[in-house]
Scaffold this active site. Structure first.
Site, mmCIF file in Angstrom:
data_model
loop_
_atom_site.group_PDB
_atom_site.id
_atom_site.type_symbol
_atom_site.label_atom_id
_atom_site.label_comp_id
_atom_site.label_asym_id
_atom_site.label_seq_id
_atom_site.Cartn_x
_atom_site.Cartn_y
_atom_site.Cartn_z
ATOM 1 N N THR A 1 0.847 -1.201 0.000
ATOM 2 C CA THR A 1 0.000 0.000 0.000
ATOM 3 C C THR A 1 0.882 1.251 0.000
ATOM 4 O O THR A 1 0.624 2.214 -0.737
ATOM 5 C CB THR A 1 -0.946 -0.001 1.226
ATOM 6 O OG1 THR A 1 -1.706 -1.209 1.197
ATOM 7 C CG2 THR A 1 -1.880 1.196 1.219
ATOM 8 N N LYS B 1 18.474 -10.695 7.872
ATOM 9 C CA LYS B 1 19.042 -9.417 7.417
ATOM 10 C C LYS B 1 20.565 -9.407 7.508
ATOM 11 O O LYS B 1 21.241 -8.881 6.613
ATOM 12 C CB LYS B 1 18.436 -8.278 8.230
ATOM 13 C CG LYS B 1 16.957 -8.047 7.880
ATOM 14 C CD LYS B 1 16.269 -7.160 8.891
ATOM 15 C CE LYS B 1 14.840 -6.826 8.455
ATOM 16 N NZ LYS B 1 14.061 -6.206 9.530
HETATM 17 N N1 LIG Z 1 9.301 -7.025 10.936
HETATM 18 C C1 LIG Z 1 10.395 -6.254 10.453
HETATM 19 C C2 LIG Z 1 9.942 -5.410 9.316
HETATM 20 C C3 LIG Z 1 11.041 -4.810 8.577
HETATM 21 O O1 LIG Z 1 11.927 -5.468 8.072
HETATM 22 C C4 LIG Z 1 10.934 -5.378 11.553
HETATM 23 O O2 LIG Z 1 10.263 -5.242 12.577
HETATM 24 O O3 LIG Z 1 12.053 -4.853 11.404
#
Ligand SMILES: N[C@@H](CC=O)C(=O)O
Ligand SMILES: NC(=O)C1=CN([C@@H]2O[C@H](COP(=O)(O)OP(=O)(O)OC[C@H]3O[C@@H](n4cnc5c(N)ncnc54)[C@H](OP(=O)(O)O)[C@@H]3O)[C@@H](O)[C@H]2O)C=CC1
Ligand code: NA
Length: 429
Positions: free
Chosen positions: A15, A202
């Protein structure tokens, strides 16, 4: 020339991305050259927070990745499947990919990237790490002259929001988690945030970019924040620390060889450290490179607008390349696949904070000191910090020590009659 995109997903990030694209005024002039042709969702009749052109909503996502009109597929579904399969089908159909999906990219990034190279398409993933922070492009391009020594980050917005609220307002864990979900920060299954998996995804991506090799997601040691309670937050503060969930990728020299430490865990960060003051949904990534030294990237790591900012800038990069006959530097071209081995967690050297509950007997601290000495664990401080249900609370902070030695010493200490339990073992930056 208009570049046609198909969005997969119209949730928090989808969105946000659609809002930017449908309101191009005042932005980079290439934004107005993006046309949303189709948007794939699960529930066709769900109310949406945006006015869309007619007939764009589609529930058969295969129709989008197979649509010959579409140039770029923007994957904002989340989860491993059907995201991975749809990305691969889109690539096979020679569509460029923009994704915010760190779970898919951490696990299948190599497969996806190789297929994309064969098909001659781009795969960009700026939104997958640090939300709106331009860290992927920075590691790939702006820092490319450096030998990266370490990448240390707060890379999960949900857990940073929770830890910040617990520390500043004493708010209950479950209540703050619900707030983070309402704000659109948390994953569909928030255990990915809470248990450290999202941060592990990440750091896999950041370490791959920074150290120029394909990192196996399964090599990341991770712990989440479920065990963090108000007592440790309070004691950490008394001792001059703030508790943060850190993702760490750094070179470590073990004897003669250089290895990588890849870990995610709650960490006591000294109050004077730059990461200690990164609060709420903000993320930060501190990179140390040679010859640059330290550089820190800070910004909102989750949420609709910040994440969509990264998604749309990736789309704009591809639009620029397609319109102006330029090339985009792809994100995942690993240079040295096996450059570094990964240090197992037992061999990672760090400082520790350990909290013991002990019977209030004379000589306990002496026994602790003796056993730590046997395992070469040097103590920086030992304090009897409080009392809980007639049990003395003793907190120790160690100097740098192998995790394996610390654990062996704690195993022996836990057999002492005087020791009731060891409720917390946390690492210290
Ligand atoms: N759930 C993740 C979303 C972003 O990557 C966070 O809270 O960092
Ligand atoms: N939220 C954030 O702050 C950030 C999220 N990300 C990543 O962005 C991606 C999207 O996250 P977010 O927008 O929060 O997720 P949401 O859960 O808000 O949205 C997911 C969207 O995908 C659609 N969808 C999911 N599964 C299917 C399926 N099987 N078939 C069809 N449609 C499906 C949903 O449809 P419907 O609307 O009909 O339910 C919804 O529109 C994830 O990879 C996430 O990790 C990255 C950085 C930050
Ligand atoms: Na980013």
């Amino acid at each position: 020339m208009t570049i046609k995109i198909g969005l997969l997903g119209l949730g928090v990030v989808g969105t946000g991305a659609a809002k930017i694209i449908l309101d191009p005024s005042g932005r980079n002039s290439l934004v107005k050259d993006i046309s949303i042709v189709k948007i794939g969702v699960k529930s066709a009749n769900k109310p949406r927070q945006i006015d869309l052109p007619p007939n764009v909503i589609e529930t058969d996502l295969e129709n989008i990745v197979n649509n010959p009109d579409i140039d770029i597929v923007v994957e904002l579904l989340g989860g491993l499947e059907p995201a991975r399969t749809l990305i691969l089908k889109a690539i096979a159909n020679k569509k460029h990919i923009v994704t915010a999906n760190k779970a898919v990219m951490a696990l299948y990034g190599d497969e996806i990237y190789k297929k994309a190279c064969i098909a001659g398409v781009y795969v960009l993933l700026e939104a997958a790490v640090g939300g709106g922070i331009p860290i992927v492009k920075a590691l790939k391009q702006s820092l490319s002259a450096n030998r990266i020594e370490s990448i240390v980050g707060i890379v999960n917005g949900t857990t940073n929001y929770i830890l910040t609220k617990m520390a500043s307002e004493g708010t209950d864990f479950e209540k703050v988690l619900m707030e983070a979900q309402k704000l659109g920060y948390a994953e569909a299954d928030p255990s990915a945030d809470i248990d450290g998996l999202d941060a592990a995804d990440k750091i896999t991506i950041l370490a791959s970019l920074g150290f120029g090799m394909q990192i196996n997601r399964h090599d990341i040691y991770y712990e989440g924040i479920r065990g963090i309670n108000s007592i440790d937050i309070k004691y950490a503060k008394q001792l001059g620390f703030v508790i943060k969930l850190l993702a760490i990728a750094k070179k470590v020299t073990n004897n003669t060889s250089e290895k990588l430490q890849l870990t995610v865990h709650p960490t006591l960060v000294p109050e004077e450290h730059p990461l200690a003051h990164v609060d709420g949904v903000y993320n930060a990534v501190l990179v140390e490179g040679d010859p640059l030294g330290e550089v820190m990237f800070l910004g909102q790591g989750a949420g609709s607008g910040p994440t969509a900012s990264a998604v749309v800038s990736d789309i704009v990069n591809i639009v620029d390349a397609l319109k102006n006959n330029r090339t985009v530097s792809s994100s995942l071209d690993y240079i040295n696949s096996d450059l570094y081995k990964i240090t197992p967690i037992e061999s990672v050297k760090t400082r520790f904070y350990v909290r013991f509950l002990s019977k209030d007997l004379p000589g306990v601290i002496g026994h602790l000191g003796t056993i730590f000495g046997e395992y070469s664990v040097s103590l920086k401080s030992v304090v009897q910090i409080g009392l809980q249900k007639k049990l003395a609370e003793i907190v120790i902070i160690t100097y740098h020590v192998d995790e394996g030695s610390l654990r062996a010493a704690l195993d022996k200490i836990s057999t002492l009659d005087a020791i009731d339990s060891i409720p917390s073992i946390l690492r210290v930056l």
